[in-house]
Scaffold this active site. Structure first.
Site, PDB file in Angstrom:
ATOM      1  N   HIS A  34      43.988 -31.750  45.359  1.00 50.67           N
ATOM      2  CA  HIS A  34      44.823 -30.571  45.625  1.00 50.67           C
ATOM      3  C   HIS A  34      45.444 -30.047  44.326  1.00 50.67           C
ATOM      4  CE1 HIS A  34      45.293 -32.744  49.655  1.00 50.67           C
ATOM      5  NE2 HIS A  34      44.804 -31.585  50.015  1.00 50.67           N
ATOM      6  N   GLN A  58      42.526 -26.663  63.989  1.00 53.81           N
ATOM      7  CA  GLN A  58      41.269 -27.065  63.358  1.00 53.81           C
ATOM      8  C   GLN A  58      40.922 -28.528  63.617  1.00 53.81           C
ATOM      9  OE1 GLN A  58      42.787 -26.128  59.275  1.00 53.81           O
ATOM     10  NE2 GLN A  58      41.514 -27.876  58.679  1.00 53.81           N
TER      11      GLN A  58
HETATM   12  P1  AMP Z   1      43.110 -30.110  52.859  1.00 54.06           P
HETATM   13  O1  AMP Z   1      44.530 -30.407  52.572  1.00 54.06           O
HETATM   14  O2  AMP Z   1      42.271 -31.327  53.098  1.00 54.06           O
HETATM   15  O3  AMP Z   1      42.928 -29.042  53.911  1.00 54.06           O
HETATM   16  O4  AMP Z   1      42.526 -29.495  51.527  1.00 54.06           O
HETATM   17  C1  AMP Z   1      43.108 -28.370  50.933  1.00 54.06           C
HETATM   18  C2  AMP Z   1      42.198 -27.885  49.834  1.00 54.06           C
HETATM   19  O5  AMP Z   1      42.023 -28.924  48.871  1.00 54.06           O
HETATM   20  C3  AMP Z   1      40.791 -27.520  50.345  1.00 54.06           C
HETATM   21  O6  AMP Z   1      40.345 -26.355  49.672  1.00 54.06           O
HETATM   22  C4  AMP Z   1      39.975 -28.732  49.936  1.00 54.06           C
HETATM   23  O7  AMP Z   1      38.615 -28.463  49.747  1.00 54.06           O
HETATM   24  C5  AMP Z   1      40.650 -29.112  48.623  1.00 54.06           C
HETATM   25  N1  AMP Z   1      40.356 -30.513  48.301  1.00 54.06           N
HETATM   26  C6  AMP Z   1      40.579 -31.588  49.103  1.00 54.06           C
HETATM   27  N2  AMP Z   1      40.138 -32.712  48.484  1.00 54.06           N
HETATM   28  C7  AMP Z   1      39.645 -32.329  47.280  1.00 54.06           C
HETATM   29  C8  AMP Z   1      39.028 -33.024  46.200  1.00 54.06           C
HETATM   30  N3  AMP Z   1      38.835 -34.334  46.225  1.00 54.06           N
HETATM   31  N4  AMP Z   1      38.631 -32.313  45.124  1.00 54.06           N
HETATM   32  C9  AMP Z   1      38.804 -30.955  45.095  1.00 54.06           C
HETATM   33  N5  AMP Z   1      39.372 -30.247  46.081  1.00 54.06           N
HETATM   34  C10 AMP Z   1      39.778 -30.922  47.164  1.00 54.06           C
END
Ligand code: AMP
Length: 278
Positions: A34, A58
């Site tokens: 993040h 979701q």
């Molecule tokens: P989430 O909180 O899981 O909904 O993720 C929020 C954003 O962070 C989304 O755009 C994810 O694709 C990105 N994200 C989550 N994990 C990673 C990671 N390991 N590397 C890069 N981006 C990430």
């Protein structure tokens, strides 16, 4: 860094911003993945807004929603150190004051992989992303390639609805042992965490083997690799075209292909992917 909880307050804050707004939507339990998105936004010299909201629509499993890690105080202190400008931390009453019955149609993009295994997931993603885009009105929004299919859906959403937003895709951030960072990693038991790097190792095997074997043969190899152990259960492995997400059965050097995987580690579901042509 300002922290706001209500739509009215964020609109009020943003009304005074004359430059470009960069937006990083998250569900919190923040990790380096993040933070890398926030850093990309800050490097672009935009006023950087991060949202933290565990979006119930979701989740296709009540259990998953209940267990999803939440640590908002820690998230705020982590964000404070990045230099991010504003954090939006709404609750369900703010985001869904009444049921949202909208139905989105992303065609084949939602009829494969995550779309098949998590019914309704992308419809919920589209609900929250459209709501957040309408509130924040960013000119750039940052998404991680970790959620490869989500990124394809967001690109389509932005085109279909003519959102004036540039979608910036950011590389996957991994732990030292290769495991893709994920908020769900903290739910892994010891055995599962120890076994989990096998997911990325499998993707690397696919990358190294893709020119030497047919894709059906590669898939059998990968099923066999998972069958040799009992801790991780393979849900799917697919090689897909980057743009259409159509499964590919022959390697063609001209097409941009990505290998995608979903694995159960105990009751935690993990996804990962790797670009095969780079
Ligand atoms: P989430 O909180 O899981 O909904 O993720 C929020 C954003 O962070 C989304 O755009 C994810 O694709 C990105 N994200 C989550 N994990 C990673 C990671 N390991 N590397 C890069 N981006 C990430």
């Amino acid at each position: 860094m300002k922290v706001v909880y209500e739509i009215q307050s964020i609109k009020h804050e943003l009304a005074n911003i004359s430059g470009e707004i960069g937006f990083v939507p998250t569900m919190g339990a923040l990790h380096e993945g993040h933070i890398s998105l926030v850093k990309h936004a800050l490097e672009d010299k935009v006023y950087t807004v991060v949202s933290i909201y565990v979006n119930p629509t979701q989740f296709n499993s009540k259990e998953d929603l209940k267990n999803y890690p939440r640590n908002f105080d820690k998230d705020i202190s982590v964000l404070e150190k990045t230099g991010c400008n504003l954090v939006f931390l709404p609750d369900d009453n703010q985001m869904y004051p009444e049921p949202d019955f909208r139905k989105f149609d992303f065609g084949f993009l939602e009829k494969t992989m995550e779309g098949t295994h998590r019914p309704g997931h992308f419809n919920g993603v589209a609900k929250i992303v459209t709501k957040l885009f309408d509130i924040v009105k960013p000119s750039r929004a940052y998404f991680g390639l970790k959620d490869f299919q989500q990124l394809a859906i967001i690109q389509k959403l932005v085109k279909d609805y003519n959102y004036p937003v540039k979608i910036v895709s950011c590389p996957i951030v991994r732990e030292k042992d290769g495991l893709a960072m994920s908020s769900r990693n903290q739910l892994l038991g010891k055995k599962e965490r120890f076994a989990a790097p096998m997911i990325y190792e499998t993707l690397q095997y696919a990358k190294n083997t893709i020119k030497k074997k047919s894709i059906p043969e590669l898939k059998i190899d990968i099923e066999n690799i998972f069958n040799t152990q009992k801790i991780l259960r393979l849900e799917y492995f697919e090689v897909v075209d980057d743009l259409t997400l159509e499964p590919v059965s022959d390697y063609l050097a001209n097409n941009s292909l990505t290998a995608c995987i979903a694995v159960w580690a105990g009751n935690v579901r993990l996804i990962d992917n790797v670009q095969l042509n780079s």
